[in-house]
Design a protein around this motif. Structure first.
Motif, PDB file in Angstrom:
ATOM      1  N   TYR A   1       0.849  -1.183   0.000  1.00 12.54           N
ATOM      2  CA  TYR A   1       0.000   0.000   0.000  1.00 12.54           C
ATOM      3  C   TYR A   1       0.887   1.236   0.000  1.00 12.54           C
ATOM      4  O   TYR A   1       1.997   1.235   0.531  1.00 12.54           O
TER       5      TYR A   1
ATOM      6  N   GLN B   1       0.829   5.324   1.109  1.00 13.99           N
ATOM      7  CA  GLN B   1       0.097   6.296   1.915  1.00 13.99           C
ATOM      8  C   GLN B   1       0.778   7.654   1.830  1.00 13.99           C
ATOM      9  O   GLN B   1       1.932   7.815   2.249  1.00 13.99           O
TER      10      GLN B   1
ATOM     11  N   LYS C   1      -3.328  11.182   4.312  1.00 11.92           N
ATOM     12  CA  LYS C   1      -4.321  10.422   3.549  1.00 11.92           C
ATOM     13  C   LYS C   1      -4.353   8.982   4.024  1.00 11.92           C
ATOM     14  O   LYS C   1      -3.466   8.521   4.740  1.00 11.92           O
ATOM     15  N   SER C   2      -5.365   8.243   3.590  1.00 15.64           N
ATOM     16  CA  SER C   2      -5.435   6.828   3.948  1.00 15.64           C
ATOM     17  C   SER C   2      -4.657   6.004   2.917  1.00 15.64           C
ATOM     18  O   SER C   2      -4.374   6.466   1.818  1.00 15.64           O
ATOM     19  N   PRO C   3      -4.286   4.789   3.275  1.00 13.66           N
ATOM     20  CA  PRO C   3      -3.510   3.950   2.352  1.00 13.66           C
ATOM     21  C   PRO C   3      -4.313   3.550   1.116  1.00 13.66           C
ATOM     22  O   PRO C   3      -5.534   3.388   1.179  1.00 13.66           O
TER      23      PRO C   3
END
Lengths: 112, 119
Positions: free
Chosen positions: A36, A38, A42-44
């Motif tokens: 992921y 990120q 912010k979100s992943p």
């Protein structure tokens, strides 16, 4: 304690070069592996998933898995400044009730 | 990838009040949802795992009476922070995934996150 280990960085790579991110995991029965990205605040977001030994390519990204060594990596070719972010390695066991275990992430900085 | 919508994206509340955060899977059925908390410049911390129709499984050290999780349907999970205090201020993120696919767990997709500030 099942663990996923990553070098926290920061990893500084010149623009256009290959960035190499590494991850090791402790649970041998792990079957599913994810990378992921990120950005700060912010979100992943999912970049890659890999389930079998070997390489998996998607555009500029290549994930590599070696289950015998319990090692998974992510290569980013032709690195761009927009690739600067924290990259999280995640591992999931082979179980329907299992949770995804995240590494602490590697901060990548692409310098122009 | 699949879409997970989290609402609200940010919230400010007074100390002692409760805040509810919603997490919806828009184009798939989320049999499992995860709730995370992330403090600035720190890694994701898993708070709990919820499976549709079952009670959530909380991680060690997470107070289940303070962080109420409901996963009543295959597309919606909620996290309620009860009697919030300033130390609960954080970035709360949900993720969701579908059930098995081909005998292995599928990817989890994240919501946008909710930035909670308790004053």
């Amino acid at each position: 304690q099942k663990e996923v280990e990553q070098n926290s960085g920061p990893l500084s790579v010149p623009e256009g070069a290959i960035a190499s991110l590494n991850c090791t995991y402790s649970d041998r029965v792990s079957q599913s592996f994810f990378w992921y990205r990120q950005y700060s605040g912010k979100s992943p977001e999912l970049i890659m998933s890999i389930y079998s030994n070997g390489d998996k390519e998607d555009g500029r990204f290549t994930a590599q898995l070696n289950k015998a060594s319990q090692y998974v990596s992510l290569l980013i070719r032709d690195s761009q400044p927009s690739d600067s972010a924290t990259y999280l390695c995640a591992v999931n066991e082979y179980s329907s009730a299992s949770k995804i275990i995240f590494g602490s992430g590697t901060r990548l900085s692409i310098r122009p | 990838g699949a879409v997970v919508s989290q609402h609200p994206s940010w919230v400010i509340c007074k100390s002692g009040t409760s805040v509810k955060i919603e997490c919806r899977s828009l184009d798939f059925q989320a049999t499992t949802m995860f709730w995370y908390r992330q403090f600035p410049k720190q890694s994701l911390m898993l708070m709990a795992t919820s499976n549709e129709g079952s009670k959530a499984t909380y991680e060690q050290g997470v107070e289940k009476d303070k962080f109420l999780i409901n996963h009543a349907s295959l597309t919606l999970s909620t996290l309620t922070v009860t009697s919030a205090h300033p130390e609960d201020s954080s970035f709360y993120i949900c993720s969701a995934r579908d059930s098995w696919t081909g005998g292995r767990n599928t990817e989890a997709f994240f919501g946008q996150g909710t930035r909670l500030t308790v004053v």
